[in-house]
Design a protein around this motif. Sequence first.
Motif, PDB file in Angstrom:
ATOM      1  N   ASN A  40       0.454  -4.237  -9.073  1.00  0.00           N
ATOM      2  CA  ASN A  40      -0.688  -4.717  -8.274  1.00  0.00           C
ATOM      3  C   ASN A  40      -1.965  -4.859  -9.095  1.00  0.00           C
ATOM      4  N   ALA A  95      -2.602  -0.826   5.032  1.00  0.00           N
ATOM      5  CA  ALA A  95      -1.501  -1.685   4.587  1.00  0.00           C
ATOM      6  C   ALA A  95      -1.375  -2.910   5.497  1.00  0.00           C
ATOM      7  N   PRO A 103      -2.723  -3.060  -0.820  1.00  0.00           N
ATOM      8  CA  PRO A 103      -1.544  -2.391  -1.379  1.00  0.00           C
ATOM      9  C   PRO A 103      -1.677  -0.870  -1.291  1.00  0.00           C
ATOM     10  N   ASP A 121      -3.335  -5.802   4.456  1.00  0.00           N
ATOM     11  CA  ASP A 121      -2.937  -6.331   3.134  1.00  0.00           C
ATOM     12  C   ASP A 121      -3.572  -5.607   1.947  1.00  0.00           C
ATOM     13  N   VAL A 151      -6.638  -1.218  -4.421  1.00  0.00           N
ATOM     14  CA  VAL A 151      -5.403  -0.564  -4.006  1.00  0.00           C
ATOM     15  C   VAL A 151      -5.760   0.790  -3.393  1.00  0.00           C
TER      16      VAL A 151
END
Length: 205
Positions: A109, A31, A36, A34, A115
């Motif tokens: 997202n 996280a 998600p 960056d 992710v």
Amino acid sequence: MMEQKNKAGPLIIGLTGSIGMGKSTVGQMFADEDIPLFDADAAVHILQGPGGALVEDIEALFPGTTSKNGVDRQKLGPAVLGNPEALKKLEALIHPAVGAMRAEFLQQNERAPMVLFDIPLLFEKSGAQGVDQIIVVSASEEDQRNRVLQRPGMTADKFEKIKALQMPDAEKRKRADYVINTSLTLEETRKQVKNTIEKLKASLA
């Protein structure tokens, strides 16, 4: 089971690891870069916390396990640990609710390149079928045991019961696309995270 990835959406990475392996720490490192992050445990805490959507249903199934502060895990744990039927009933409540939160996260997202889903029981609950790449967080047995036994309310017996519900670490490592070893310094662990992200980005190019 997790929903299958939409090919037009982000690369879905499953992050998993047995209790005490440092999965939450590693998830936060992703996280910080960056990526998600959807944390299944955090979602459960929201659902079971004060005013949580599942508190009333859990109280109905397991009377005396909740209060105005939500679910009391110290009371709910003994009600389901070692009781497969009770655990199945609890999971039948939790899994659909977490699935709905996960779907909302994916929608929010949908334009991200990748992710990360932090899923403690990724292999045990067939979640591996809904992700594109799997990262397993691992550590030595000694480090795992020491970390877990330092947790409030944890006993050696409780640790063994939890461990018995989880796939052996060696088997998880065999099934992983990437393994991150947390029996190292935080700095070295972070380097592994950054290196893994670079490899994942390269696979998207």
